[in-house]
Write a protein that holds these residues in place. Structure first.
Motif, PDB file in Angstrom:
ATOM      1  N   ASP A 152       2.005  -7.219  -9.129  1.00 13.42           N
ATOM      2  CA  ASP A 152       1.542  -6.547  -7.913  1.00 13.42           C
ATOM      3  C   ASP A 152       0.228  -7.147  -7.446  1.00 13.42           C
ATOM      4  OD1 ASP A 152      -0.780  -5.060  -9.046  1.00 13.42           O
ATOM      5  OD2 ASP A 152       0.749  -4.025 -10.192  1.00 13.42           O
ATOM      6  N   ASN A 257      -3.087   2.171  -4.254  1.00  9.36           N
ATOM      7  CA  ASN A 257      -1.907   2.409  -5.091  1.00  9.36           C
ATOM      8  C   ASN A 257      -1.737   1.385  -6.213  1.00  9.36           C
ATOM      9  OD1 ASN A 257      -1.344   4.526  -3.373  1.00  9.36           O
ATOM     10  ND2 ASN A 257       0.083   3.347  -2.119  1.00  9.36           N
ATOM     11  N   TYR A 258      -2.630   0.389  -6.275  1.00  9.51           N
ATOM     12  CA  TYR A 258      -2.528  -0.666  -7.291  1.00  9.51           C
ATOM     13  C   TYR A 258      -3.910  -0.901  -7.899  1.00  9.51           C
ATOM     14  CZ  TYR A 258       1.778  -1.343  -4.680  1.00  9.51           C
ATOM     15  OH  TYR A 258       2.971  -1.153  -4.058  1.00  9.51           O
ATOM     16  N   LEU A 276       3.950 -12.527  -4.307  1.00  8.63           N
ATOM     17  CA  LEU A 276       3.296 -11.463  -3.541  1.00  8.63           C
ATOM     18  C   LEU A 276       3.253 -11.756  -2.040  1.00  8.63           C
ATOM     19  CD1 LEU A 276       0.238 -10.740  -5.886  1.00  8.63           C
ATOM     20  CD2 LEU A 276       2.335  -9.419  -5.690  1.00  8.63           C
ATOM     21  N   ASP A 279       5.115  -9.826   0.872  1.00  7.34           N
ATOM     22  CA  ASP A 279       4.772  -8.418   1.114  1.00  7.34           C
ATOM     23  C   ASP A 279       3.385  -8.240   1.717  1.00  7.34           C
ATOM     24  OD1 ASP A 279       7.179  -7.251   0.088  1.00  7.34           O
ATOM     25  OD2 ASP A 279       6.507  -7.788  -1.915  1.00  7.34           O
ATOM     26  N   GLN A 281       1.237  -8.286   4.881  1.00  9.46           N
ATOM     27  CA  GLN A 281       1.524  -8.206   6.312  1.00  9.46           C
ATOM     28  C   GLN A 281       0.340  -7.589   7.058  1.00  9.46           C
ATOM     29  OE1 GLN A 281       4.526  -9.206   7.611  1.00  9.46           O
ATOM     30  NE2 GLN A 281       5.520  -9.635   5.644  1.00  9.46           N
ATOM     31  N   ASP A 283       0.038  -4.819  10.066  1.00 15.04           N
ATOM     32  CA  ASP A 283       0.935  -3.862  10.707  1.00 15.04           C
ATOM     33  C   ASP A 283       0.675  -3.758  12.205  1.00 15.04           C
ATOM     34  OD1 ASP A 283      -1.360  -2.341  11.012  1.00 15.04           O
ATOM     35  OD2 ASP A 283      -0.893  -0.952   9.384  1.00 15.04           O
ATOM     36  N   ASN A 289      -2.190  -5.166   4.945  1.00 20.33           N
ATOM     37  CA  ASN A 289      -1.674  -4.292   3.897  1.00 20.33           C
ATOM     38  C   ASN A 289      -0.710  -5.044   2.989  1.00 20.33           C
ATOM     39  OD1 ASN A 289       1.349  -3.518   4.680  1.00 20.33           O
ATOM     40  ND2 ASN A 289       0.139  -3.619   6.573  1.00 20.33           N
ATOM     41  N   TYR A 290      -0.483  -4.449   1.823  1.00 22.29           N
ATOM     42  CA  TYR A 290       0.527  -4.916   0.870  1.00 22.29           C
ATOM     43  C   TYR A 290       1.485  -3.754   0.618  1.00 22.29           C
ATOM     44  CZ  TYR A 290       2.643  -6.008  -3.675  1.00 22.29           C
ATOM     45  OH  TYR A 290       3.526  -6.215  -4.707  1.00 22.29           O
ATOM     46  N   LYS A 291       2.726  -3.905   1.040  1.00 20.37           N
ATOM     47  CA  LYS A 291       3.733  -2.853   0.918  1.00 20.37           C
ATOM     48  C   LYS A 291       3.228  -1.526   1.484  1.00 20.37           C
ATOM     49  CE  LYS A 291       6.192  -4.785  -3.072  1.00 20.37           C
ATOM     50  NZ  LYS A 291       6.666  -4.551  -4.450  1.00 20.37           N
ATOM     51  N   GLY A 292       2.530  -1.592   2.622  1.00 17.86           N
ATOM     52  CA  GLY A 292       2.033  -0.383   3.282  1.00 17.86           C
ATOM     53  C   GLY A 292       0.707   0.117   2.767  1.00 17.86           C
ATOM     54  N   CYS A 293       0.144  -0.506   1.736  1.00 19.61           N
ATOM     55  CA  CYS A 293      -1.147  -0.091   1.177  1.00 19.61           C
ATOM     56  C   CYS A 293      -2.231  -1.037   1.695  1.00 19.61           C
ATOM     57  CB  CYS A 293      -1.101  -0.117  -0.355  1.00 19.61           C
ATOM     58  SG  CYS A 293      -2.577   0.534  -1.141  1.00 19.61           S
TER      59      CYS A 293
END
Length: 314
Positions: A152, A257-258, A276, A279, A281, A283, A289-293
């Motif tokens: 992650d 979250n990580y 990685l 993922d 991006q 937004d 963010n990474y996976k929404g985080c």
């Protein structure tokens, strides 16, 4: 006034009283007061210097403690991995040898016949032990392959940096070279493909987000020690990710979250960055963010793209 009295010789007081009997005592009081104020000012300046020295030493100690903490966590991680993957000792299969009857001595022929049987049993145990060791040796590789999905973004050492200078690469027209302060004793040299995509002069003095635990590599004769985090849209327009207002060089970029600790150095054979990257991006609100985080500098805010949205980070 006891301390001030010690600063003046009695003959000085007597001379003043003789010259001016009426105001001599007042003059002496003035001198004593002035001497006390001078001494207190010197003590105060000394105290301020000592306080500044203590603050510098305290900051250095905090930095050393943080480095030791990271080293300790890395050692614990290696010790845990070693304990998981180290083969267990093979169970003993040796059976107790039957004892010969006490009233009968073994014959030489019987001893000769037992020798091949003992040798073949020993060889069989060795072959079984080698097979078991071979199976255990292959087991960590399968575990390592199974651990790849657990990679992650916490393994990336992302930090805020200030671009001190920007220049064109002397040997490559499409490359530029930046000197970036990331809160260390000396700035890092970064080689990036920004030439022709952005206005290089506008980058100088600005803040950026850098990946600091990539392996140093030489690009056309110049060693690059970090990676500038950029975002790019379908038209190949490139922008540097912008840290939140109030960020300072050396601030860590973390993910709620990580919460793991970053690697000391990303190993190319593990391909962490490549795994990685898909993922990472920007937004629709321009937040990285990474996976929404979100990319976050604690207590200061989120990292953003200056103007691009819905694009990739590279």
């Amino acid at each position: 006034m006891d301390n001030a009295d010690n600063l003046f010789h009695p003959s000085l007081a007597a001379a003043l009283m003789k010259l001016d009997p009426e105001d001599g005592e007042k003059i002496m009081e003035y001198f004593k007061t002035h001497a006390l104020l001078t001494r207190e000012k010197a003590l105060l300046q000394s105290s301020v210097r000592e306080q500044k020295k203590l603050l510098v030493e305290n900051a250095k100690l905090k930095k050393d403690i943080e480095q030791l903490r990271v080293q300790l966590q890395e050692k614990q991680r290696r010790r845990t991995a070693k304990a998981l993957f180290s083969p267990a000792p093979p169970p003993s299969t040796r059976s107790p040898a039957p004892s010969a009857p006490s009233n009968q001595a073994p014959s030489p022929a019987g001893a000769t016949a037992a020798s091949p049987s003992s040798s073949s049993s020993h060889d069989r145990r060795e072959r079984q032990s080698r097979r078991r060791k071979g199976e255990r040796k292959a087991r960590p590789d399968s575990l390592c392959l199974g651990a790849e999905p657990q990679v992650d973004v916490s393994r990336l050492d992302l930090r805020v940096g200030r671009i001190l200078s920007v220049r064109r690469h002397p040997l490559a027209e499409m490359l530029s070279v930046q000197e970036v302060d990331v809160g260390e004793n000396a700035p890092r040299t970064v080689v990036s493909k920004l030439q022709g995509k952005t206005d290089l002069e506008e980058l100088q003095g600005g803040l950026a987000v850098l990946l600091c635990n990539v392996k140093a590599c030489k690009l056309r004769g110049v060693v690059s020690q970090a990676r500038l985090m950029c975002c790019s849209d379908s038209d190949d327009l490139i922008e540097l990710l912008a840290p939140p207002t109030g960020s300072a060089p050396g601030d860590r970029v973390t993910f709620l979250n990580y919460p793991g600790e970053p690697d000391r150095e990303l190993q190319s054979k593990q391909r962490v960055w490549e795994l990685l990257k898909p993922d990472l991006q920007v937004d629709c609100k321009g937040v990285a963010n990474y996976k929404g985080c979100g990319f976050e500098v604690k207590g200061k805010g989120l990292c953003r793209a200056p103007s691009l949205t819905n694009c990739i980070i590279r």
